[in-house]
Design a protein around this motif. Structure first.
Motif, short mmCIF file in Angstrom:
data_model
loop_
_atom_site.label_atom_id
_atom_site.label_comp_id
_atom_site.label_asym_id
_atom_site.label_seq_id
_atom_site.Cartn_x
_atom_site.Cartn_y
_atom_site.Cartn_z
N GLN A 192 -1.80 -20.48 13.54
CA GLN A 192 -0.86 -19.05 13.37
C GLN A 192 -0.24 -19.09 14.84
N ASP A 193 0.19 -20.01 15.47
CA ASP A 193 0.86 -20.14 16.86
C ASP A 193 2.27 -20.47 16.59
N LYS A 194 2.89 -20.91 15.54
CA LYS A 194 4.02 -21.33 15.09
C LYS A 194 4.20 -21.40 13.72
N TRP A 195 5.55 -21.58 13.18
CA TRP A 195 5.80 -21.77 11.48
C TRP A 195 6.54 -22.84 11.43
N THR A 196 6.66 -23.47 10.49
CA THR A 196 7.22 -24.59 9.79
C THR A 196 8.02 -24.15 8.78
N TRP A 197 9.41 -25.06 8.65
CA TRP A 197 10.13 -24.58 7.55
C TRP A 197 9.89 -25.46 6.36
N ASP A 198 9.88 -24.84 5.18
CA ASP A 198 9.43 -25.48 4.02
C ASP A 198 10.34 -24.85 2.85
N PRO A 199 11.49 -25.09 2.39
CA PRO A 199 12.11 -24.57 1.16
C PRO A 199 11.86 -25.51 0.01
N SER A 200 10.76 -26.03 -0.25
CA SER A 200 10.51 -26.88 -1.26
C SER A 200 10.14 -25.92 -2.52
N LYS A 201 10.36 -26.67 -3.74
CA LYS A 201 10.09 -25.87 -5.00
C LYS A 201 8.70 -25.45 -5.00
N LYS A 202 7.66 -26.40 -4.57
CA LYS A 202 6.05 -26.31 -4.55
C LYS A 202 5.71 -25.37 -3.89
N LYS A 226 0.81 -1.48 -0.09
CA LYS A 226 0.03 0.12 0.01
C LYS A 226 0.97 1.32 0.11
N ALA A 227 2.03 1.27 0.75
CA ALA A 227 2.75 2.28 0.90
C ALA A 227 3.39 2.60 -0.57
N LEU A 228 3.79 1.92 -1.16
CA LEU A 228 4.40 1.80 -2.58
C LEU A 228 3.33 2.15 -3.69
N LYS A 229 2.12 2.47 -3.22
CA LYS A 229 1.42 2.71 -4.57
C LYS A 229 1.74 4.13 -5.14
N GLY A 230 2.30 3.74 -6.49
CA GLY A 230 2.49 5.06 -7.19
C GLY A 230 3.87 5.59 -6.93
N ARG A 231 4.59 4.55 -6.12
CA ARG A 231 6.12 4.87 -5.96
C ARG A 231 7.00 3.36 -6.17
N ARG A 232 6.47 2.80 -6.82
CA ARG A 232 7.17 1.14 -6.87
C ARG A 232 8.48 1.55 -7.62
N ASP A 233 8.58 2.30 -8.62
CA ASP A 233 9.75 2.49 -9.41
C ASP A 233 10.84 3.11 -8.56
N GLN A 234 10.40 3.55 -7.34
CA GLN A 234 11.48 4.26 -6.60
C GLN A 234 12.28 3.20 -5.77
N VAL A 235 11.87 2.05 -5.73
CA VAL A 235 12.28 1.04 -4.65
C VAL A 235 13.02 -0.25 -4.99
N ILE A 236 13.88 -0.66 -4.67
CA ILE A 236 14.44 -1.83 -4.58
C ILE A 236 13.75 -2.76 -3.74
N LEU A 237 12.69 -3.58 -3.89
CA LEU A 237 11.87 -4.28 -2.97
C LEU A 237 12.36 -5.82 -2.82
N ALA A 238 12.70 -6.20 -1.73
CA ALA A 238 13.01 -7.60 -1.14
C ALA A 238 12.18 -8.07 -0.13
N THR A 239 11.83 -9.38 -0.18
CA THR A 239 11.14 -10.22 0.60
C THR A 239 11.83 -11.40 0.75
N LYS A 240 11.08 -12.43 1.59
CA LYS A 240 11.64 -13.89 2.15
C LYS A 240 10.75 -14.82 1.90
N VAL A 241 11.05 -15.89 1.85
CA VAL A 241 10.15 -17.20 1.75
C VAL A 241 10.97 -18.32 2.38
N GLY A 242 10.08 -19.34 2.97
CA GLY A 242 10.76 -20.60 3.44
C GLY A 242 10.00 -20.91 4.60
#
Length: 302
Positions: free
Chosen positions: A85-95, A62-78
């Motif tokens: 929603q009380d804990k998370w599990t590790w899943d680096p699978s391709k799927k 939402k913050a980047l609406k109209g400003r996406r071209d100003q940003v190098i955007l990084a996020t994470k997965v796994g």
């Protein structure tokens, strides 16, 4: 603000980035903080699908609406939250990666992610499958580049030797200098270090006395932390603070591209920016820091 190249890419990233995990769930305040960061010259935003059950990515989008071209955007997965929603599990699978990227793109309200990072990793992972997923996403245009977020030597070496990672995110600061062991390897392969934990949970900030804990920090006791900080304060000069010393020390390493520093609000953001623009450290101070702060070495996961 000065910029540095991300790995072997053509992306120029601001030396200070905004680590978005600390933004919280107050949408208006978080968006104001992000906009203030962009207005100050910061162009690197770092989030993860794990943060606030995906809400962090939504706020960034939402913050980047109209400003996406100003940003190098990084996020994470796994990581995957359980149904409760009380804990998370590790899943680096391709799927999982191929499914998760689409959800991140939707929440971030963008067609592509500049830097997609594996949010951890163990030696038991099927790394070939993970790398295959990232490479496929690059070819399809969903991501531009990929990296890992890890401090495990065996995981780092595996990806350096078998993939096209452009970055490694690592906890690195004056009290945690173990990552320096890998800086020559990263420089050899033109891989960028993205740092987190630059002020060691506030121990290297101007509020350090209130951040001391009986638990200490990493392998340091509370007393050892206090003694090291007091020695560091003795070498600061006019227009310098412990906070600025901590940040300037990290940036003097060529392997480091950006400091992903968290900020809950605009006030904390400005504290970080003021520290960044303070008087740089000199060679004599660096020598004293090397005497005061030991480098150390990772003993596990080798």
């Amino acid at each position: 603000m000065k910029k540095r190249m991300l790995g072997s890419t053509q992306l120029e990233i601001s030396e200070i980035g905004l680590g978005c995990m600390s933004l919280g769930t107050n949408e208006n305040e978080a968006i104001q903080t992000i906009h203030a960061a962009l207005d100050s010259g910061i162009n690197y935003l770092d989030t993860a699908d794990l943060y606030d059950f995906g809400q962090n990515e939504e706020i960034v989008g939402k913050a980047l609406k109209g400003r996406r071209d100003q940003v190098i955007l990084a996020t994470k997965v796994g990581n995957r939250w359980t149904a409760t929603q009380d804990k998370w599990t590790w899943d680096p699978s391709k799927k999982h990666i191929l499914q998760a990227v689409k959800e991140s793109l939707r929440r971030l309200n963008t067609d592509f992610i500049d830097l997609y990072q594996l949010h951890g990793g163990t030696i038991e992972d099927s790394y070939e499958e993970t790398i295959e997923a990232f490479e496929e996403l690059v070819k399809e245009g969903y991501i531009r580049h990929y990296g890992i977020s890890s401090i495990r030597p065996n995981v780092i070496e595996r990806f350096v030797n078998h993939s096209a990672i452009q970055s490694v995110m690592m906890q690195y600061n004056l009290l945690e200098r173990r990552p320096e062991e890998f800086f020559p390897l990263f420089e050899k392969h033109n891989i960028s270090v993205i740092t987190r934990g630059s002020v060691a949970k506030g121990l290297l900030s101007n509020n350090w006395k209130n951040k001391l804990s009986s638990k200490g920090y990493l392998h340091y006791s509370e007393q050892e932390c206090k003694e090291i900080i007091e020695q560091l304060l003795q070498i600061t000069q006019d227009e310098q603070s412990l906070h600025s010393l901590a940040m300037q020390f990290i940036l003097q390493h060529k392997a480091v591209t950006t400091l992903a520093i968290g900020a809950r609000n605009k006030e904390q953001l400005m504290e970080n920016l003021n520290a960044y623009y303070a008087k740089p450290i000199n060679s004599q101070q660096l020598d004293r820091i090397n005497d005061i702060c030991l480098i150390g070495k990772y003993e596990e996961h080798r």
